[in-house]
Write a protein that holds these residues in place. Structure first.
Motif, short mmCIF file in Angstrom:
data_model
loop_
_atom_site.label_atom_id
_atom_site.label_comp_id
_atom_site.label_asym_id
_atom_site.label_seq_id
_atom_site.Cartn_x
_atom_site.Cartn_y
_atom_site.Cartn_z
N GLY A 5 0.78 -1.23 0.00
CA GLY A 5 0.00 0.00 0.00
C GLY A 5 0.80 1.27 0.00
O GLY A 5 0.29 2.34 0.32
N HIS A 18 -11.48 -0.54 2.67
CA HIS A 18 -10.43 -0.13 1.74
C HIS A 18 -9.64 -1.37 1.34
O HIS A 18 -9.39 -2.25 2.16
CB HIS A 18 -9.50 0.91 2.38
CG HIS A 18 -10.20 2.18 2.77
ND1 HIS A 18 -10.07 3.35 2.05
CD2 HIS A 18 -11.03 2.46 3.80
CE1 HIS A 18 -10.79 4.30 2.62
NE2 HIS A 18 -11.38 3.78 3.69
N SER A 19 -9.21 -1.43 0.08
CA SER A 19 -8.46 -2.59 -0.40
C SER A 19 -7.30 -2.14 -1.26
O SER A 19 -7.33 -1.07 -1.86
CB SER A 19 -9.38 -3.54 -1.18
OG SER A 19 -9.90 -2.91 -2.34
N TRP A 20 -6.27 -3.00 -1.33
CA TRP A 20 -5.10 -2.67 -2.15
C TRP A 20 -4.31 -3.94 -2.43
O TRP A 20 -4.48 -4.96 -1.79
CB TRP A 20 -4.22 -1.63 -1.47
CG TRP A 20 -3.61 -2.03 -0.14
CD1 TRP A 20 -2.35 -2.51 0.09
CD2 TRP A 20 -4.24 -1.95 1.16
NE1 TRP A 20 -2.15 -2.75 1.43
CE2 TRP A 20 -3.29 -2.40 2.10
CE3 TRP A 20 -5.49 -1.54 1.61
CZ2 TRP A 20 -3.56 -2.47 3.48
CZ3 TRP A 20 -5.78 -1.60 2.97
CH2 TRP A 20 -4.82 -2.06 3.89
N LEU A 28 -10.05 -7.25 -5.09
CA LEU A 28 -10.11 -5.97 -4.37
C LEU A 28 -11.53 -5.42 -4.31
O LEU A 28 -11.81 -4.48 -3.56
CB LEU A 28 -9.18 -4.94 -5.01
CG LEU A 28 -7.68 -5.27 -5.00
CD1 LEU A 28 -6.88 -4.07 -5.50
CD2 LEU A 28 -7.20 -5.68 -3.61
N LEU A 49 -2.16 1.62 -4.06
CA LEU A 49 -2.60 2.40 -2.91
C LEU A 49 -3.99 1.93 -2.49
O LEU A 49 -4.78 1.47 -3.31
CB LEU A 49 -2.66 3.89 -3.25
CG LEU A 49 -1.32 4.60 -3.50
CD1 LEU A 49 -1.57 5.98 -4.10
CD2 LEU A 49 -0.53 4.72 -2.20
N PRO A 50 -4.32 2.04 -1.21
CA PRO A 50 -5.66 1.67 -0.75
C PRO A 50 -6.75 2.49 -1.44
O PRO A 50 -6.60 3.70 -1.63
CB PRO A 50 -5.61 1.99 0.75
CG PRO A 50 -4.16 1.89 1.11
CD PRO A 50 -3.43 2.42 -0.08
N GLN A 51 -7.83 1.79 -1.82
CA GLN A 51 -8.99 2.44 -2.41
C GLN A 51 -10.25 1.97 -1.70
O GLN A 51 -10.34 0.81 -1.30
CB GLN A 51 -9.11 2.09 -3.90
CG GLN A 51 -7.99 2.58 -4.78
CD GLN A 51 -8.31 2.37 -6.24
OE1 GLN A 51 -9.35 2.83 -6.75
NE2 GLN A 51 -7.44 1.67 -6.95
N HIS A 105 -3.00 -9.45 -1.45
CA HIS A 105 -3.85 -8.27 -1.32
C HIS A 105 -4.25 -8.08 0.14
O HIS A 105 -4.18 -9.00 0.95
CB HIS A 105 -5.08 -8.36 -2.23
CG HIS A 105 -6.13 -9.33 -1.80
ND1 HIS A 105 -5.93 -10.69 -1.75
CD2 HIS A 105 -7.44 -9.14 -1.42
CE1 HIS A 105 -7.04 -11.30 -1.36
NE2 HIS A 105 -7.98 -10.37 -1.16
N ASP A 129 -4.30 -4.08 -10.58
CA ASP A 129 -3.72 -3.99 -9.25
C ASP A 129 -3.82 -2.56 -8.73
O ASP A 129 -3.86 -1.60 -9.52
CB ASP A 129 -2.25 -4.41 -9.27
CG ASP A 129 -2.06 -5.86 -9.71
OD1 ASP A 129 -3.05 -6.61 -9.70
OD2 ASP A 129 -0.92 -6.22 -10.06
N SER A 130 -3.83 -2.42 -7.43
CA SER A 130 -3.88 -1.08 -6.83
C SER A 130 -2.71 -0.92 -5.87
O SER A 130 -2.60 -1.65 -4.88
CB SER A 130 -5.20 -0.87 -6.08
OG SER A 130 -5.25 0.43 -5.52
N ASN A 137 -4.96 -7.78 -7.96
CA ASN A 137 -6.38 -7.71 -8.29
C ASN A 137 -6.72 -8.42 -9.59
O ASN A 137 -7.70 -8.10 -10.23
CB ASN A 137 -6.82 -6.24 -8.37
CG ASN A 137 -8.32 -6.06 -8.37
OD1 ASN A 137 -9.04 -6.78 -7.70
ND2 ASN A 137 -8.80 -5.09 -9.13
#
Length: 440
Positions: free
Chosen positions: A99, A140-142, A150, A160-162, A129, A157-158, A145
Motif C-alpha cells: 500500500g 479499503h483494499s489494495w 479488491l 494504494l488503498p482504495q 492483497h 492492481d492497486s 487484483n
C-alpha cells in the motif's frame, strides 16, 4: 542480537494476539511489544534484513505507540497503531500489497500514508492483497487484483488503498482474504464474496469470478457473525454458532467427510453440537475453536499442520489436544503451520518448521503442539527474548522490483477422478522455495 530481559521479579510480557503467514509468524505482546520469527527473505519479519529468525525476536526499533493489530499476509506483515491512527506494513511488495504506492520490498515497518488518520477496526491480508475495515464500516483494499479480489470492479492492481464503493451504505463488520478471493460479513449478518471463484469459494453457486462484492444467499436464512478464508476455501460462523464451509476440498479442508468441492455454504455436521467461536483457514487446512476452548483441525496435513499427531489428511474435524488440556483462546493458521494461544497465555505451534516459523529454535516439522518457550509463561525461556539491532527504523530499506522477480505458478482445477488427499500436486512447494530471483 541483543537479549531483552525482564526484571527478576517482573512477570514476562503476555501475548495478546498471534498471526501466521506463509512461512513466518508474529505476536503482539503486552507493553506494545511486537515479535516475529520464521522466514525473513522478503523483509516480512521487519528486522531490517533478510535473515530468518528461529525464535521470537522483538522489533526493537519499532516504537509506534498503541499497536492494537498485527496481521500476516503470505510474505508481508501489517500493523495498526491506534494512538497514531496509522497502518504500517513491511515485507514483499510485489503487486502493491504494502500500500505504499509502489511494488518495492520493505524491510522495516513503514506507514501506509494513504490510510493515515483513519480509525481501523480490522485488517485482513491474503496472499497478495489486503483490506481494512474502518470504525465507520467502510472497506479499503489494495494489492493484487487479477481476479477482482479488491472488489473495485476492475482487474487492475492497486498500489494504494482504495475505498470499495460497492459497500456504500452497507455496514461491514469484518472481512477475510484468501489467495485471490475475499469475503465479508455485515452488521446485519449478510455474507458477501468476490474475486476468484473457480472452486466455488465465493459461495455463490458457480465457479465464476466476481469483480465486486456479491451477497451470498444460500445460507439457510441464518445470519453470519464471523468469516475466514483459506487459500481457496471459505469458513463462516452463524449467529447460532454453527460452522459453514465452501470452496475447494481436494484435501478435505471443508470438513464434510469427503473431498468434494461445495459451491455454496454447507454446514459442518460433525461439529453441529458445538458452539464455534473462532475460525482460521490455512493454505489447505482449517481450524475451529469452540466456546469451551476446544480446538479442532482438518484438511491437508502433510507437515502435521492439523496438529493431531499424524501426517495424514483429515476430511472431518479432529480434536487437537494441548498439554494439560489447556483451553485455547485464539488460533491462527499459516500456509503450512498453526499457532494457538491458550487461556494461560502460552503459545503453541505445529506444522512446517523449515524456516523457523514454529519459533522453537530449530527447523523441524512438528505434528503435535509444542510450546514456544520464549513467549510462554510456562516456557523456561519466557523471561529472555531476542531483539533485533539492525539499522535505524527511520531509514527506509527498499528493494526495487527490477532486482527481484516473483514466480508463482497458477494452479489448474483438479481433473475429474483425480486422487484426493496427499496425492501428487506439482504446485505443492516441497522445499518451500516459492520464487526465483533474477538479478538485473
Amino acid at each position: 542480537m541483543d537479549a531483552v530481559m525482564a526484571a527478576p521479579d517482573a512477570p514476562p510480557p503476555a501475548v495478546v494476539f498471534v498471526s501466521a503467514g506463509a512461512s513466518h509468524s508474529v505476536a503482539l505482546l503486552s507493553g506494545n511489544m511486537l515479535c516475529s520469527w520464521g522466514r525473513g527473505e522478503d523483509g516480512q519479519l521487519g528486522h531490517g534484513d533478510a535473515e530468518d529468525r528461529l525464535v521470537p525476536t522483538v522489533l526493537s526499533g519499532f516504537d509506534a505507540p498503541g499497536i492494537t493489530l498485527v496481521i500476516c499476509g503470505a510474505d508481508h506483515t501489517t500493523a495498526y497503531s491506534e494512538d497514531e491512527q496509522q497502518v504500517y506494513s513491511w515485507g514483499w511488495g510485489d503487486f502493491g500489497r504494502l500500500g505504499h504506492g509502489n511494488s518495492s520490498d520493505v524491510f522495516t515497518p513503514q506507514p501506509v500514508k494513504a490510510l493515515q488518520g483513519l480509525k481501523i477496526k480490522q485488517i485482513a491480508c491474503g496472499d497478495s492483497h489486503c483490506l481494512a475495515v474502518t470504525m465507520d464500516a467502510e472497506v479499503h483494499s489494495w494489492g493484487r487484483n487479477q481476479n477482482g479480489q479488491l472488489g473495485l470492479g476492475t482487474s487492475e492492481d492497486s498500489l494504494l488503498p482504495q475505498k470499495i464503493q460497492a459497500f456504500q451504505g452497507v455496514c461491514v463488520k469484518m472481512i477475510a482474504a484468501g489467495a485471490e478471493h475475499t469475503a465479508a460479513v455485515t452488521e446485519d449478518g449478510d455474507l458477501y464474496g468476490w474475486g476468484w471463484g473457480r472452486y466455488g469459494n465465493l459461495g455463490l453457486g458457480d465457479r465464476n469470478d466476481r469483480p465486486i462484492p456479491e451477497k451470498v444467499s444460500a445460507v439457510g436464512g441464518e445470519k453470519m457473525m464471523l468469516v475466514a478464508c483459506g487459500w481457496r476455501h471459505t469458513i463462516t460462523i452463524s449467529s447460532s454458532g454453527s460452522l459453514y464451509t465452501y470452496g475447494w476440498s481436494k484435501y478435505g479442508q471443508l470438513g464434510h467427510g469427503d473431498f468434494e468441492d461445495h459451491l455454496v455454504p454447507h454446514k459442518v455436521e460433525a461439529l453441529k453440537d458445538s458452539t464455534i467461536s473462532q475460525i482460521s483457514g490455512g493454505w489447505r487446512h482449517t481450524m475451529a475453536l469452540t466456546s469451551e476452548g476446544k480446538l479442532y483441525g482438518w484438511g491437508w496435513n502433510k507437515f502435521g499442520q492439523v496438529g493431531v499427531g499424524d501426517n495424514e489428511d483429515h476430511c472431518s474435524p479432529v480434536q487437537v489436544h494441548l498439554p494439560e488440556e489447556q483451553k485455547v483462546s485464539q488460533v491462527a493458521c499459516g500456509w503450512r503451520h498453526t499457532l494457538a494461544l491458550t487461556e494461560k497465555k502460552n503459545v503453541f505451534s505445529w506444522g512446517r518448521g523449515t524456516s523457523g516459523q514454529l519459533g522453537h529454535g530449530e527447523i523441524v516439522d512438528r505434528n503435535t503442539p509444542m510450546i514456544i518457550d520464549a513467549i510462554s509463561p510456562d516456557g523456561p525461556g519466557c523471561k529472555k527474548l531476542e531483539s533485533s539491532t539492525t539499522i535505524p527504523f527511520a531509514a527506509k530499506v527498499w528493494v526495487s522490483p527490477s532486482e527481484r522477480y516473483a514466480l508463482v505458478p497458477d494452479e489448474n482445477v483438479p481433473k475429474s477422478g483425480e486422487a484426493p488427499g496427499n496425492g501428487a500436486d506439482v504446485n505443492v512447494p516441497e522445499n518451500d522455495v516459492k520464487r526465483m530471483r533474477v538479478r538485473s
